[in-house]
Every structure is written in structure tokens, then in C-alpha cells.
Design a protein around this motif. Structure first.
Motif, PDB file in Angstrom:
ATOM      1  N   CYS B  53      83.185  37.101  58.954  1.00 35.73           N
ATOM      2  CA  CYS B  53      83.257  37.032  57.493  1.00 35.73           C
ATOM      3  C   CYS B  53      83.710  38.392  56.990  1.00 35.73           C
ATOM      4  N   HIS B  55      83.507  39.745  54.216  1.00 32.88           N
ATOM      5  CA  HIS B  55      82.705  40.380  53.176  1.00 32.88           C
ATOM      6  C   HIS B  55      81.885  41.542  53.727  1.00 32.88           C
ATOM      7  N   ARG B  56      80.938  41.270  54.633  1.00 34.62           N
ATOM      8  CA  ARG B  56      80.168  42.359  55.245  1.00 34.62           C
ATOM      9  C   ARG B  56      80.429  42.423  56.740  1.00 34.62           C
ATOM     10  N   GLN B  58      80.468  40.132  59.199  1.00 34.96           N
ATOM     11  CA  GLN B  58      79.440  39.500  60.019  1.00 34.96           C
ATOM     12  C   GLN B  58      80.058  38.337  60.796  1.00 34.96           C
ATOM     13  N   CYS B  77      79.860  31.172  53.940  1.00 34.63           N
ATOM     14  CA  CYS B  77      79.215  32.101  54.867  1.00 34.63           C
ATOM     15  C   CYS B  77      77.690  32.051  54.682  1.00 34.63           C
ATOM     16  N   PHE B  79      75.584  34.318  54.987  1.00 32.87           N
ATOM     17  CA  PHE B  79      74.966  35.553  54.476  1.00 32.87           C
ATOM     18  C   PHE B  79      74.909  35.593  52.959  1.00 32.87           C
ATOM     19  N   HIS B  80      76.040  35.504  52.300  1.00 36.18           N
ATOM     20  CA  HIS B  80      76.026  35.598  50.835  1.00 36.18           C
ATOM     21  C   HIS B  80      76.750  34.434  50.187  1.00 36.18           C
ATOM     22  N   LYS B  81      76.983  33.390  50.970  1.00 34.71           N
ATOM     23  CA  LYS B  81      77.543  32.128  50.456  1.00 34.71           C
ATOM     24  C   LYS B  81      78.930  32.297  49.847  1.00 34.71           C
ATOM     25  N   LYS B  82      79.708  33.259  50.326  1.00 36.87           N
ATOM     26  CA  LYS B  82      81.103  33.280  49.878  1.00 36.87           C
ATOM     27  C   LYS B  82      81.823  32.121  50.560  1.00 36.87           C
TER      28      LYS B  82
HETATM   29  S1  FES Z   1      78.875  38.576  55.016  1.00 36.15           S
HETATM   30 FE1  FES Z   1      79.762  36.681  54.585  1.00 36.15          FE
HETATM   31  S2  FES Z   1      79.440  36.432  52.498  1.00 36.15           S
HETATM   32 FE2  FES Z   1      78.575  38.407  52.855  1.00 36.15          FE
END
Ligand code: FES
Ligand code: FAD
Ligand code: SF4
Lengths: 832, 127
Positions: B53, B55-56, B58, B77, B79-82
Motif C-alpha cells: 500500500c 500510503h504507509r 505496508q 487497505c 490499515f487506513h481503508k484507502k
Molecule cells: S497503509 Fe494502506 S491505507 Fe494507510
């Protein structure tokens, strides 16, 4: 023009708000002096301070609102003198301000009768936030409370004492009945019996002659020589208008207090106005907020040259006293020869209603409602607007019988000019127009028209108007889940139940479209779990679970998982501790004690999860559901088995409860706690349901919340035994599960529930919907169907296979996972 | 999924059809890289993206929830549902987020193959 306002209470604020709205920018300079240390707050909802509202949340507007609108606000600085010749005022801190117009909005003070001993410690009045703070600090020392005064405010103060934990509270009224200004003898008798069932002893026709005790109060002495022990007293014997400044500068005042004003709210000096509870209009002090607001409106308009007049104000009121509806409207005391009365009384349910109608049966004059005041607004508007009554006038009280619609009833039957919100003077037409203009929610209408922003009593009517206006435009409002399901969670729950659907695909086929998404999948999965309690990883439903549920563990930074075994009630044996220690060392896990009295192990690779749980399950541990929207923990204090204060065995009860509801899936997570006595070491009042031991049993509190929006739980039932407590929890939880929106904690759910805690209590304790038995059966079904889901995974090779990182290299771990060292343990590598 | 230049695609065998849970994903190892593979049996469709992902950063998308947004297949995702489109990899919930690399998938009998263009996987899919 420069306007100085003395007092910064509710009407002062309203006056400023009206001036800001009405005056041309820059044309008026406003200076406000307030004696209290904080800006104007909502005194009407003062008691909410005891149910957890902060002083700041009660503010009418924050201090910077005044600054933004160029209003000079001097707080904690009372005006001490008015010089009418010079047109100046002088404050305590030495500020002198000149004025063109002066507004006295000094409100009133609690009237304290000259009974010997009123200065003793433990004697309070009930008017300001500071008064409440003093009461809150004193209450833990007190057991028996008393209130002098059985009027509206006195009963509110009595409720506050109950809320503060005083189990025995007495109300002492001089008159022969409660609320003598609002209700009649029959109404008072009914109210009294209702209150006594809630722990409030009422004594009428009692004159207090002395407050007993050395330095602190120990009791009350009455004129009939009887005494009553009490270690805390609130005096609420009426109000005394704050007219001292007016008198000092020679303005005319009434004999019994109050600054005399004319139709424009001018005092005997035309440059000086008085509004709110300090103003005496036509021989009358209006001790309610709505007339004060109307006075603010009239005075502000008059200063700006508009012609408006104050012509008196309807004193109708509706309130909830300790969970009992009490309302009186119009003239409830029309003499018998000038009206006909219709009375309805149901002593079993505790309902008393009386209406007075004109002798010709055409119009409604006024009435009293106790126990059920749902029709208050309608009746008030029917009286005020002289709506012609149906041929059988009793229909307005009892509803039409025999299948016919009651004529003339319903909000839609009211004329356009009917005032729906009397606090803010908002008409039916104004609300309907706002809705047609696109304000289709209560919040939007509140913002746009200000209706329902004050006492909130008209909110149900406003909602009805929104719905009916939208319906008349052919619109239908619903709180749908997402683009794949045009149903609310509650509707879908009912449908899935009726059709007995058991998989996500089946629900999607019947009621949805598309493929679903991360919003509706967990909602449906949760509904299925709450209905049938099947293993959540059954094929087909596994991928509908939220990601954490799908791996029965919480994903953490870096992609590893945490493992939390259930430790019911927080009780754990040394042997179990050793097992946890061994597992944590073997799989190199970071360990930490959680807030819910259990142990969290972090940093587990997904493929290690079944191995870790195999060892835990073998040692008798079960899943703690820390990953689910489900029951988390039932925290307990050590209770009577060890603690010298403990009344009952809180640990055993906590274990029993945690084992009953373990695995229960709900719209959001659920937390609970049991404390062994009032000292509340388990913090039960911050939980979704919390239990505190009393001498006679348990007090059950519900809908509390920690987290970002803390909220204290409210008492649902007092002094109940173990079985009753569990029955009530069964009903409460099932009712929540059935009706809450997705991801709504119990506190938010309650805040949105029409009728609030009283309604909930009616459903759960009094079974007002007749569903209690059904709720209990449904809960028992879930309890009987409980299985530890980790045990099922450990024992099932097919399910175990799902716990690998690479499908094509199941033995390999994710090579990107990195840890860092921290205080002899590890932590997840920082993310970017 | 149609690609204009099939000549440069290398197909590798990922797993059996039955290995991938219905309406969900798995992570496939290809050399030192990680690819997320998703199955939409209701539509008879397969998709593959990088597992990372953006975003972070992961390695988590294979564990995300799949679904559609106005008919377009996507994954969220954990983790933060993006949410990311499985058609072109763009982030549906945040325009400023990087896109995912996407790969073609083909099924032969009960075997799932993922296609890699040219020499290997995009940088984004690497560890
Ligand atoms: S790591 Fe995937 S949405 Fe934050
Ligand atoms: C517990 C409680 C419950 C209530 N419930 C209801 C209800 O359900 N419905 C309802 O309609 N009404 C209710 N009321 C009444 C309502 O709160 C009052 O009618 C309303 O607050 C009156 O507003 P006011 O501005 O006139 O006075 P206040 O709000 O009392 O404001 C007057 C302010 O002026 C200040 N002041 C006085 N003298 C000076 C001075 N010389 N210099 C500077 N400042 C000064 C005072 O300190 C005070 O802050 C309730 C009141 C209480 C106490
Ligand atoms: S709540 Fe009461 S019984 Fe429980 S530990 Fe605290 S003092 Fe003891």
C-alpha cells in the motif's frame, strides 16, 4: 449608539445575538458586564453538568464569539453603580463606561427564606455552575439529601441529588401539593407516587423552622415539631429578581422585587431597559427562558426604532422530572363554571391528563399532562391557535377511537402561523419553507431557523414537519448503509432475520446490488453474527469480515498482529501467567497490560497465529475478541472477597457476565465493568454497561463511554438482584444490537434515541414495547451458540491454511517485516 | 483484461483457483516480490496489483476488503481503508495518493497465472 448590558446570562446573550443580527455593521457598540466568571451559559440545562456536560459545552457561545462580533465583554466584574444623570456605569474593578442605552439583564438569585441555620455547611442553592461545583464536591460526604421547595426547580435539584449518589432524598414543600403553580391536586398526587418509586420522598404542607447541626447540617426541624435527618440540603424556594442596582439609582421596582417595565421593556427611565428574570411586567416575573428571549427581541427592536410590543407570555411548560413527563399549558386552572374539563387517569401506568375546553366544546383552553406528555406541543398549539376541536373533544386526549382519524389533530392541521418553537418564536411556515429550501435534516433546520435550539421541546414536531414536508414533495428519507444497500442497518437486520439469510452473498442477492464494499460487508457480517452467531470464518462469510475479524487478530504497524486471550473479570492464575510468558518468549512477542485488565502480545507473524493459539487454547485460554466489534472486557475491582469496603463479590459477577456475553457481536465494541461498592474502582460508569454494588443489590448503568468523547453512563435500574441485572442487560444489549446504526457506540446511540434514557428504561425495565421476552430469548440463543472461534481454527486444517502470508510459499514469513529494540523488548519499525 | 502488447508478457503460475478465497485476496510471491491477487467470482473476474500500500508502505493489500464503487472493482487497505481501483490502480479515496501497479491475470483449467510485463515487476511492488 452605545449600549451597555449589565449581566451576561441567557437573555443578555440573546439580546447581543439579536443586536448583531439586526443592527447595521458598525452602527452599534455593545459592552457587556457579567458578574459570573464565564460567558453566558445554558442555565436551563444546568443539571446536565452532573451527567457529564462540561461548563464549556454549556456555553451559549464561546468567549471569542463576542470578540468576533466586536462586543466588549467584562467577565467576573459586576456593575456596582449606575449614574443616570451622567449616563455612566461603574464596575467593581473600576471600569467606567458611558451609555446611550442601558440594558439590565441581571436575572434573579435563589430566594433563601430566613430560616435559622441557612449558613451551615452542606446547605446549597441551585443557580450557577459554581453552586453545582460546590454540591459535587460535598456530595461524597453525604448520604441523605433534602430539598426545600417542591416546585419545578426544587424537583430538578432533587434529581441532581439522586444523580450525585444520595440514595435517600426528601423534598419538602410548604404548599399542599407539588408544583403548585403548574399542576392540580390530582396531578400532584400522581407525580408524588411516581417520584417515591424512584427514591424521592415528598413531604407537603411542611414548614421548615430550623436547620439543625453545629457547623454542618445534620437535619431539619419543622413547625409541627417533627424532624428529618439530612446531611445535605438544597434550598429552592423561589427566585428573587436582582433589582438592587435599579433600586439604588431610583428606578421603580415592585414590592416583592422586580424592575417595573412597560410594553417596550423600558424602565421608568426611558434610556434604561430591563429584560429577563429581573423585569416585572404587568405585576409578573417570568421565570422561564422563552419570555426572556421575547423581551430581548422587543427591546432590541425598539432601540433600533422598530415597533414591537411585549404583551405577556404564555407560561406553558413541559419538562421531564426524574424521568416523568410533566406539562401544563394554556390556563390549567380555569374556574369550573367557565369551562368543561375532561380528565383521564391511569394510576397503573401513572398517567394523568386533564384538559379544559370552552363550555361550547369548540376550543381548548389549557390543561395538565403527567406521565405522558407526547401530545404537549400539539395541544399547546391547538389551544394557542384556537383550532376548532373535533366533535368528540376527548379525541385530542385519547386519540380517535373506532378507526377514524382524529379531526383537527396532527402538525399538518395547524395553521401556518402556529408557533412551533416558542423559545425562538419560529412559525410552522418558517420551518416548512426552510425544508423546501433544502434543509432536510433536524440539524440543518436548527441552523437555518434556530428552531429547537433552546429547550429542545419542539424537536419532535420539527422532525414531523421535516418528514411531512418532504413527503409532500414526494421525497422519502432514509439512512442507507452505502451504494450497495438502500436500507438502514435496522431495516436490513429485520429483513435478514425474517428471510433467515446466513451468508453475505445471500443478503447481497436478496437486498443489495454490486459487489459490496468495505462499508457494507462488515455491517452485513456483523448482522449475521448478531443473529445466528455462526463461526465468522465460514466459507463465503470470511471475506465479508472486516480485515481484523478475518484474521481473528488486530493488524499492527508493519503488518504483524496482536494476540489477546480473554481473561474474564481480569482474574488470572499464576499458571496461566506462565503460559502467556512462555508463548510470548517463544514467539518473540512484545507484552503489555491493557486497559481492560488483560495481556496483549504484539508482533506475531500471521502464520504464527494458529501456532500461538494452539498453545493458548491447550492451556484453557479463549479468544478475547479484541479484534471484533464485540464484547471486549468486563473489568472488575477485587470486591468483597478481599476489599474491606466491598459489598458484594464483584469479581465473580464480572466473570459470570463476561462469560455470558463473550463473543457477542454488535454494531460496535462493548465494554463493561463491575465495582464492589460506590467507590467505583472498576470505573463502571465509563462503560457501555457498568454495574456497581449497593447494599441491596446492584445498580446498572448504561451507555457510558471513554475514548475521545467521554460520557458518563446513566442509571438504568437500581438495587436489582443478579438475575434481574442480567435480564436487563440481555434486553438492553439486544435492543441496541437491533436498532443501532453501524459503528455507533451505545453512548452515541442513546444520544440519538428519541426520549433518551427514560425511553430506554421504559423499553428495558417496564417492557413498554412488549418485546422483553423476545429480546431475552434472542440473547439466550446467542449465548447457547457461543464457541471460541480460535479453538475452531486451531482444530480445522482448512481454516488454518488461511493464516499464511504467501499463498505459494506458506512456510515463508513476510521478509519486509522489521522490528526495532525498545527497553528489553521490541517495537514495530517506524513507518514513513 | 486486454493488453495491446501481449508479446512482452511473461506469465508465471501463482496458485490454484481454489486457493483464493471467494471475494477476497491472497499474496503471491514472485521472485523477491509480492503481488496481491483478487477473485470476484460473482463477476467471474480476477485482478492483481502490487501488495504494497503506497500510503504507509505496508505489505497489506492482499488482506484488504474487495468490493466495487459504482461498478468499478476495488480493494480497501486494512490499515487506513484507502481504496484503490483494480482496473488502473488509482487511489479512489485520495487523489494525491500514488497509484498501484496492476497485472493481468489468466486462468487455465484450475490454475491462476499472473502476467509480468518486460523484465519484472514495477518498483512499487518491490520490498
Ligand atoms: S497503509 Fe494502506 S491505507 Fe494507510
Ligand atoms: C436549574 C435551573 C433549571 C431551569 N430550567 C428551566 C426550564 O426548564 N425552562 C425554562 O424556561 N427556564 C428554566 N430555568 C430558568 C431560566 O434559566 C431563566 O429563566 C433564565 O436563565 C433567565 O435568564 P436571565 O438572563 O434573565 O438571567 P440569568 O441567566 O440568571 O443571568 C443573569 C446574569 O446577570 C448577572 N448579574 C447580576 N447582577 C449583575 C451585576 N450587577 N453586574 C453584572 N452581572 C450581574 C448574574 O450573575 C447572571 O449571570 C431554569 C433555571 C435553573 C436555575
Ligand atoms: S469499588 Fe469498592 S469494593 Fe471495589 S475495590 Fe474499590 S473500594 Fe473495594
Amino acid at each position: 449608539m452605545k449600549i451597555v448590558i449589565i449581566g451576561n446570562g441567557m437573555t443578555s446573550y440573546k439580546f447581543c445575538e439579536k443586536m448583531v443580527a439586526k443592527a447595521a455593521p458598525g452602527s452599534v457598540e455593545l459592552v457587556v458586564f457579567g458578574e459570573e466568571p464565564r460567558p453566558a451559559y445554558d442555565r436551563v440545562h444546568l443539571s446536565a453538568f452532573f451527567s457529564g456536560k462540561s461548563a464549556q459545552e454549556l456555553e451559549m457561545a464561546p468567549a471569542d464569539w463576542y470578540a468576533q462580533n466586536d462586543i466588549t465583554l467584562h467577565l467576573g466584574d459586576p456593575v456596582q453603580q449606575i449614574d443616570r444623570a451622567q449616563q455612566t456605569v461603574h464596575s467593581h474593578k473600576g471600569i467606567t463606561e458611558t451609555y446611550d442605552c442601558l440594558v439590565l439583564a441581571t436575572g434573579s438569585a435563589a430566594f433563601v427564606p430566613p430560616i435559622p441555620g441557612v449558613d451551615k455547611k452542606g446547605v446549597f442553592i441551585y443557580r450557577t455552575i459554581e453552586d453545582l461545583e460546590l454540591m459535587r464536591d460535598y456530595a461524597p460526604k453525604a448520604v441523605t439529601g433534602a430539598v426545600i421547595g417542591g416546585g419545578l426547580l426544587g424537583l430538578e435539584a432533587a434529581k441532581a441529588l439522586l444523580d450525585l449518589g444520595l440514595r435517600h432524598t426528601h423534598v419538602i414543600e410548604f404548599a399542599p401539593r407539588l408544583m403548585p403553580r403548574q399542576i392540580d391536586d390530582n396531578g400532584s398526587a400522581l407525580l408524588r407516587s411516581k417520584l417515591s418509586s424512584l427514591g424521592l420522598q415528598v413531604h407537603t404542607s411542611m414548614q421548615t423552622t430550623e436547620i439543625l447541626g453545629d457547623t454542618s447540617i445534620t437535619g431539619l426541624q419543622f413547625a409541627d415539631d417533627s424532624t428529618l435527618p439530612a446531611d445535605m440540603l438544597v434550598i429552592s424556594a423561589g427566585i428573587q429578581p436582582r433589582d438592587e442596582l435599579a433600586r439604588l439609582c431610583g428606578l421603580e421596582t415592585g414590592h416583592r422585587g422586580g424592575i417595573i417595565v412597560n410594553d417596550q421593556l423600558q424602565t421608568t427611565d426611558p434610556n434604561i431597559y430591563a429584560i429577563g428574570e429581573c423585569a416585572l411586567y404587568n405585576g409578573m416575573i417570568y421565570g422561564l427562558v422563552a419570555p426572556g428571549y421575547e423581551m430581548a427581541e422587543v427591546a432590541a427592536s425598539h432601540m433600533l426604532g422598530a415597533h414591537k410590543a411585549f404583551t405577556g407570555f404564555d407560561m406553558s411548560t413541559k419538562l421531564k422530572l426524574i424521568g416523568v413527563d410533566v406539562a401544563s399549558f394554556g390556563n390549567p386552572f380555569t374556574p369550573a363554571d367557565q369551562c368543561r374539563s375532561i380528565v383521564f387517569e391511569d394510576t397503573l401506568k401513572g398517567i394523568y391528563k386533564r384538559i379544559n375546553i370552552t363550555p361550547d366544546g369548540q376550543h381548548l383552553l389549557g390543561g395538565i399532562l403527567i406521565g405522558d406528555a407526547d401530545d404537549y406541543n400539539m395541544l399547546l398549539q391547538t389551544a394557542k391557535n384556537k383550532v376548532v376541536l373535533p366533535p368528540n373533544p376527548e379525541d385530542v386526549l385519547l386519540g380517535a377511537r373506532g378507526g377514524k382519524e382524529a379531526g383537527g389533530a396532527g402538525v399538518l392541521g395547524l395553521p401556518d402561523e402556529a408557533i412551533i418553537c416558542s423559545c425562538e418564536n419560529v412559525s410552522k411556515a418558517a420551518i416548512c419553507t426552510a425544508v423546501t429550501d433544502g434543509n432536510e435534516t433536524l440539524d440543518a433546520v436548527k441552523k437555518c431557523t434556530k428552531a429547537a435550539t433552546c429547550c429542545g421541546g419542539c424537536a419532535p414536531m420539527v422532525k414531523d414537519l421535516i418528514t411531512s414536508t418532504m413527503k409532500s414533495q414526494g421525497k422519502y428519507i432514509r439512512n442507507v448503509i452505502c451504494e450497495h444497500f438502500s436500507y438502514s442497518r435496522q431495516e436490513l437486520y429485520d429483513l435478514v432475520k425474517i428471510k433467515e439469510l446466513r451468508s453475505f452473498d445471500a443478503v447481497l442477492d436478496h437486498y443489495g446490488h454490486g459487489e459490496g464494499c468495505e462499508v457494507c460487508k462488515p455491517v452485513v457480517a456483523s448482522i449475521l453474527a448478531s443473529l445466528w452467531n455462526d463461526m465468522i470464518l465460514t466459507k463465503g462469510n470470511d471475506t465479508a469480515q472486516d480485515s481484523n475479524d478475518r484474521y481473528l487478530a488486530n493488524i499492527q504497524k508493519g503488518g504483524t498482529y496482536s494476540v489477546v486471550p480473554r481473561v474474564p473479570g481480569g482474574e488470572i492464575t499464576p499458571r496461566q501467567l506462565m503460559v502467556i510468558a512462555q508463548v510470548a518468549e517463544k514467539y518473540n512477542l512484545y507484552t503489555k497490560i491493557t486497559g481492560g485488565q488483560r495481556i496483549d502480545m504484539f508482533g506475531a507473524h500471521v502464520s504464527d497465529l494458529p501456532l500461538i493459539w494452539e498453545e493458548l487454547v491447550a492451556a484453557g485460554f479463549e479468544s478475547g475478541h479484541a479484534y471484533g466489534k464485540a464484547l471486549r472486557t468486563v473489568k472488575s475491582c477485587v470486591g468483597s472477597t478481599w476489599c474491606r469496603f466491598g459489598l458484594h463479590d464483584s469479581v465473580s459477577f464480572a466473570i459470570q457476565i463476561e462469560q455470558r456475553y463473550r463473543g457477542l457481536r454488535a454494531p460496535h465494541k462493548l465494554k463493561s465493568a463491575v465495582s464492589g461498592c460506590i467507590r467505583e474502582c472498576a470505573e463502571a460508569q465509563s462503560k457501555d454497561f457498568g454495574i456497581i454494588a449497593t447494599e441491596k443489590g446492584w445498580n446498572l448503568y448504561v451507555c457510558g463511554n471513554g475514548g475521545s468523547k467521554p460520557q458518563h453512563a446513566l442509571l438504568l435500574a437500581g438495587d436489582v438482584d443478579n438475575d434481574t441485572c442480567i435480564r436487563y442487560i440481555d434486553r438492553f444489549l439486544m435492543f441496541y444490537i437491533k436498532t443501532a446504526d453501524p459503528l455507533t457506540r451505545t453512548a452515541t446511540w442513546l444520544n440519538k434515541l428519541d426520549g433518551g434514557i427514560e425511553y430506554l428504561r421504559n423499553v428495558v425495565v417496564n417492557d413498554s414495547l412488549g418485546i422483553a421476552a423476545q429480546l431475552e430469548t434472542e440473547m439466550q440463543f446467542l449465548v447457547d451458540n457461543y464457541k471460541c472461534e480460535w479453538k475452531e481454527v486451531v482444530d480445522n486444517p482448512e481454516l488454518r491454511k488461511r493464516f499464511s502470508h504467501f499463498i505459494n510459499a506458506p512456510e515463508e514469513k513476510d521478509p519486509t517485516i522489521k522490528f526495532e529494540h525498545l527497553r528489553e523488548q521490541k517495537k514495530a519499525a517506524e513507518w514513513k | 483484461m486486454s493488453l495491446s502488447n501481449t508479446a512482452t508478457i511473461t506469465w508465471f503460475y501463482a496458485c490454484k483457483v481454489e486457493d483464493v478465497p471467494a471475494n477476497g485476496g491472497v499474496c503471491v510471491k514472485y521472485r523477491d516480490e509480492q503481488i496481491a491477487l483478487y477473485h470476484f467470482p460473482r463477476r467471474g473476474e480476477w485482478y492483481a496489483t502490487q501488495n504494497l500500500c503506497p500510503h504507509r508502505r505496508q505489505m497489506a493489500l492482499s488482506r484488504g476488503m474487495t468490493g466495487t464503487q459504482e461498478g468499478e472493482p476495488k480493494v480497501a487497505c486494512p490499515f487506513h481503508k484507502k481504496s484503490f481501483s483494480l482496473l488502473d490502480g488509482r487511489c479512489l479515496s485520495d487523489e494525491t495518493e500514488c497509484s498501484l501497479s496492476v497485472y493481468p491475470v489468466k486462468i487455465e483449467e484450475d490454475r491462476v497465472y499472473i502476467g509480468i510485463t518486460g523484465g519484472g515487476v514495477h518498483a512499487g511492488a518491490m520490498a
